[in-house]
Design a protein around this motif. Structure first.
Motif, PDB file in Angstrom:
ATOM      1  N   TRP A   1      20.426   9.180  29.502  1.00  0.00           N
ATOM      2  CA  TRP A   1      19.333   9.354  30.468  1.00  0.00           C
ATOM      3  C   TRP A   1      19.067   7.841  30.648  1.00  0.00           C
ATOM      4  O   TRP A   1      18.670   7.140  29.855  1.00  0.00           O
ATOM      5  CB  TRP A   1      18.247  10.116  29.993  1.00  0.00           C
ATOM      6  CG  TRP A   1      18.899  11.441  29.584  1.00  0.00           C
ATOM      7  CD1 TRP A   1      19.214  11.987  28.404  1.00  0.00           C
ATOM      8  CD2 TRP A   1      18.899  12.590  30.528  1.00  0.00           C
ATOM      9  NE1 TRP A   1      19.654  13.334  28.462  1.00  0.00           N
ATOM     10  CE2 TRP A   1      19.223  13.660  29.650  1.00  0.00           C
ATOM     11  CE3 TRP A   1      18.590  12.921  31.665  1.00  0.00           C
ATOM     12  CZ2 TRP A   1      19.518  15.007  30.255  1.00  0.00           C
ATOM     13  CZ3 TRP A   1      18.682  13.877  32.414  1.00  0.00           C
ATOM     14  CH2 TRP A   1      19.468  15.232  31.513  1.00  0.00           C
ATOM     15  N   VAL A   2      18.708   7.708  31.887  1.00  0.00           N
ATOM     16  CA  VAL A   2      18.048   6.307  32.413  1.00  0.00           C
ATOM     17  C   VAL A   2      16.717   6.889  32.762  1.00  0.00           C
ATOM     18  O   VAL A   2      16.490   7.822  33.524  1.00  0.00           O
ATOM     19  CB  VAL A   2      18.734   5.556  33.350  1.00  0.00           C
ATOM     20  CG1 VAL A   2      18.001   4.523  33.922  1.00  0.00           C
ATOM     21  CG2 VAL A   2      20.021   5.071  33.236  1.00  0.00           C
ATOM     22  N   TYR A   3      15.532   6.265  32.239  1.00  0.00           N
ATOM     23  CA  TYR A   3      14.240   6.895  32.528  1.00  0.00           C
ATOM     24  C   TYR A   3      13.114   5.715  32.787  1.00  0.00           C
ATOM     25  O   TYR A   3      13.592   4.296  32.424  1.00  0.00           O
ATOM     26  CB  TYR A   3      13.859   7.559  31.270  1.00  0.00           C
ATOM     27  CG  TYR A   3      13.720   6.974  30.154  1.00  0.00           C
ATOM     28  CD1 TYR A   3      12.379   6.342  29.720  1.00  0.00           C
ATOM     29  CD2 TYR A   3      14.606   6.615  29.131  1.00  0.00           C
ATOM     30  CE1 TYR A   3      12.250   5.556  28.700  1.00  0.00           C
ATOM     31  CE2 TYR A   3      14.516   5.911  28.035  1.00  0.00           C
ATOM     32  CZ  TYR A   3      13.316   5.476  27.775  1.00  0.00           C
ATOM     33  OH  TYR A   3      13.130   4.752  26.476  1.00  0.00           O
ATOM     34  N   ILE A   4      12.201   6.134  33.508  1.00  0.00           N
ATOM     35  CA  ILE A   4      11.075   5.139  33.959  1.00  0.00           C
ATOM     36  C   ILE A   4       9.942   5.710  33.408  1.00  0.00           C
ATOM     37  O   ILE A   4       9.388   7.044  33.734  1.00  0.00           O
ATOM     38  CB  ILE A   4      11.062   5.006  35.304  1.00  0.00           C
ATOM     39  CG1 ILE A   4      12.105   4.217  35.794  1.00  0.00           C
ATOM     40  CG2 ILE A   4       9.868   3.958  35.485  1.00  0.00           C
ATOM     41  CD1 ILE A   4      12.379   3.975  37.177  1.00  0.00           C
TER      42      ILE A   4
ATOM     43  N   GLY B   1      13.935   2.474  30.570  1.00  0.00           N
ATOM     44  CA  GLY B   1      14.948   2.602  29.141  1.00  0.00           C
ATOM     45  C   GLY B   1      16.399   3.422  29.392  1.00  0.00           C
ATOM     46  O   GLY B   1      16.249   4.033  30.734  1.00  0.00           O
ATOM     47  N   VAL B   2      17.014   3.583  28.294  1.00  0.00           N
ATOM     48  CA  VAL B   2      18.127   4.336  28.333  1.00  0.00           C
ATOM     49  C   VAL B   2      18.093   5.239  27.011  1.00  0.00           C
ATOM     50  O   VAL B   2      17.942   4.303  26.078  1.00  0.00           O
ATOM     51  CB  VAL B   2      19.455   3.670  28.664  1.00  0.00           C
ATOM     52  CG1 VAL B   2      19.818   2.656  27.697  1.00  0.00           C
ATOM     53  CG2 VAL B   2      20.731   4.616  29.016  1.00  0.00           C
ATOM     54  N   THR B   3      18.671   6.212  26.943  1.00  0.00           N
ATOM     55  CA  THR B   3      18.711   6.988  25.771  1.00  0.00           C
ATOM     56  C   THR B   3      19.795   8.160  25.921  1.00  0.00           C
ATOM     57  O   THR B   3      20.237   8.531  26.999  1.00  0.00           O
ATOM     58  CB  THR B   3      17.360   7.723  25.476  1.00  0.00           C
ATOM     59  OG1 THR B   3      17.551   8.405  24.229  1.00  0.00           O
ATOM     60  CG2 THR B   3      16.971   8.778  26.441  1.00  0.00           C
TER      61      THR B   3
ATOM     62  N   PHE C   1      13.631  10.206  35.835  1.00  0.00           N
ATOM     63  CA  PHE C   1      14.938  10.036  35.032  1.00  0.00           C
ATOM     64  C   PHE C   1      16.306  10.582  35.896  1.00  0.00           C
ATOM     65  O   PHE C   1      16.185  11.269  36.742  1.00  0.00           O
ATOM     66  CB  PHE C   1      14.756  11.080  33.673  1.00  0.00           C
ATOM     67  CG  PHE C   1      14.340  12.640  34.016  1.00  0.00           C
ATOM     68  CD1 PHE C   1      15.631  13.328  34.247  1.00  0.00           C
ATOM     69  CD2 PHE C   1      13.110  13.079  34.440  1.00  0.00           C
ATOM     70  CE1 PHE C   1      15.395  14.838  34.492  1.00  0.00           C
ATOM     71  CE2 PHE C   1      13.133  14.411  34.739  1.00  0.00           C
ATOM     72  CZ  PHE C   1      14.174  15.188  34.758  1.00  0.00           C
ATOM     73  N   GLU C   2      17.251  10.081  35.234  1.00  0.00           N
ATOM     74  CA  GLU C   2      18.415  10.389  36.086  1.00  0.00           C
ATOM     75  C   GLU C   2      19.653  10.502  34.691  1.00  0.00           C
ATOM     76  O   GLU C   2      19.555  10.056  33.585  1.00  0.00           O
ATOM     77  CB  GLU C   2      19.156   8.973  36.508  1.00  0.00           C
ATOM     78  CG  GLU C   2      18.285   8.529  37.599  1.00  0.00           C
ATOM     79  CD  GLU C   2      18.850   7.120  38.176  1.00  0.00           C
ATOM     80  OE1 GLU C   2      19.670   6.585  37.658  1.00  0.00           O
ATOM     81  OE2 GLU C   2      18.132   6.679  39.065  1.00  0.00           O
TER      82      GLU C   2
ATOM     83  N   GLN D   1      24.419   0.154  33.049  1.00  0.00           N
ATOM     84  CA  GLN D   1      24.439  -0.555  34.004  1.00  0.00           C
ATOM     85  C   GLN D   1      23.413  -0.147  35.155  1.00  0.00           C
ATOM     86  O   GLN D   1      22.794  -0.930  35.809  1.00  0.00           O
ATOM     87  CB  GLN D   1      25.814  -0.434  34.953  1.00  0.00           C
ATOM     88  CG  GLN D   1      25.961  -1.013  36.015  1.00  0.00           C
ATOM     89  CD  GLN D   1      27.393  -0.731  36.671  1.00  0.00           C
ATOM     90  OE1 GLN D   1      28.302  -0.324  36.060  1.00  0.00           O
ATOM     91  NE2 GLN D   1      27.622  -1.116  37.811  1.00  0.00           N
ATOM     92  N   ARG D   2      23.122   1.298  34.957  1.00  0.00           N
ATOM     93  CA  ARG D   2      21.840   1.628  35.820  1.00  0.00           C
ATOM     94  C   ARG D   2      20.630   1.221  35.666  1.00  0.00           C
ATOM     95  O   ARG D   2      19.761   0.621  36.206  1.00  0.00           O
ATOM     96  CB  ARG D   2      22.114   3.101  35.924  1.00  0.00           C
ATOM     97  CG  ARG D   2      20.876   3.816  36.862  1.00  0.00           C
ATOM     98  CD  ARG D   2      21.023   3.511  38.473  1.00  0.00           C
ATOM     99  NE  ARG D   2      20.095   4.100  39.219  1.00  0.00           N
ATOM    100  CZ  ARG D   2      19.751   3.978  40.252  1.00  0.00           C
ATOM    101  NH1 ARG D   2      20.202   2.859  40.885  1.00  0.00           N
ATOM    102  NH2 ARG D   2      18.893   4.714  40.871  1.00  0.00           N
ATOM    103  N   GLU D   3      20.557   1.397  34.159  1.00  0.00           N
ATOM    104  CA  GLU D   3      19.244   0.760  33.618  1.00  0.00           C
ATOM    105  C   GLU D   3      19.118  -0.728  33.899  1.00  0.00           C
ATOM    106  O   GLU D   3      17.929  -1.305  34.511  1.00  0.00           O
ATOM    107  CB  GLU D   3      19.103   0.910  32.058  1.00  0.00           C
ATOM    108  CG  GLU D   3      17.916   0.185  31.402  1.00  0.00           C
ATOM    109  CD  GLU D   3      18.203  -0.125  30.148  1.00  0.00           C
ATOM    110  OE1 GLU D   3      17.115  -0.083  29.321  1.00  0.00           O
ATOM    111  OE2 GLU D   3      19.285  -0.209  29.326  1.00  0.00           O
ATOM    112  N   ARG D   4      20.085  -1.639  33.967  1.00  0.00           N
ATOM    113  CA  ARG D   4      19.960  -2.973  34.192  1.00  0.00           C
ATOM    114  C   ARG D   4      19.748  -3.086  35.729  1.00  0.00           C
ATOM    115  O   ARG D   4      19.046  -3.959  36.036  1.00  0.00           O
ATOM    116  CB  ARG D   4      21.341  -3.887  33.921  1.00  0.00           C
ATOM    117  CG  ARG D   4      21.448  -3.859  32.237  1.00  0.00           C
ATOM    118  CD  ARG D   4      22.772  -4.636  31.885  1.00  0.00           C
ATOM    119  NE  ARG D   4      22.873  -4.606  30.609  1.00  0.00           N
ATOM    120  CZ  ARG D   4      23.957  -5.083  30.039  1.00  0.00           C
ATOM    121  NH1 ARG D   4      25.005  -5.005  30.578  1.00  0.00           N
ATOM    122  NH2 ARG D   4      24.237  -4.987  28.580  1.00  0.00           N
ATOM    123  N   GLU D   5      20.471  -2.344  36.551  1.00  0.00           N
ATOM    124  CA  GLU D   5      20.084  -2.547  37.975  1.00  0.00           C
ATOM    125  C   GLU D   5      18.684  -2.300  38.374  1.00  0.00           C
ATOM    126  O   GLU D   5      18.134  -2.874  39.042  1.00  0.00           O
ATOM    127  CB  GLU D   5      20.956  -1.506  38.559  1.00  0.00           C
ATOM    128  CG  GLU D   5      20.812  -1.330  40.145  1.00  0.00           C
ATOM    129  CD  GLU D   5      21.849  -0.161  40.602  1.00  0.00           C
ATOM    130  OE1 GLU D   5      21.571  -0.132  41.939  1.00  0.00           O
ATOM    131  OE2 GLU D   5      22.222   0.572  40.081  1.00  0.00           O
TER     132      GLU D   5
END
Length: 101
Positions: A9-12, A23-25, A55-56, A66-70
């Motif tokens: 998960w990428v989350y804000i 973050g990512v988890t 979240f994604e 990669q998505r978190e960094r983007e």
């Protein structure tokens, strides 16, 4: 041997004043509760960043990172548009627990 599905998960997260953390988890519910408990991130603890506003899900850890960094590289306005495309009121998307508040 069958391949096991993975979830990342990428989350804000956002504070009441809309300060953001990305973050990512591999366990979104656990990680949100950790942030709320002040574990693992001095930044979120210091600025009381506890509301899950986006979240994604990703199946591949490399894609998630990669998505978190983007997202982290984006300007604030673009992050705001992403959040508001799903939650105009910046509502907390994570279930609350009594210990979390």
């Amino acid at each position: 041997m069958p391949t096991r599905d993975h979830q990342y998960w990428v989350y804000i997260l956002a504070s009441q004043s809309r300060r953001l953390y990305t973050g990512v988890t591999n366990d979104l519910a656990r990680r949100v509760e950790e942030h709320r408990a002040g574990v693992g991130s001095a930044f979120t603890r210091r600025y009381k960043i506890h509301r899950l506003v986006h979240f994604e899900e990703h199946r591949n850890v490399r894609d998630a990172i990669q998505r978190e960094r983007e997202i982290k590289a984006w300007r604030r306005e673009k992050k705001t548009r992403l959040i508001e495309s799903h939650s105009a009121g910046w509502l907390d998307l994570a279930p609350s627990s009594p210990a979390a508040r």
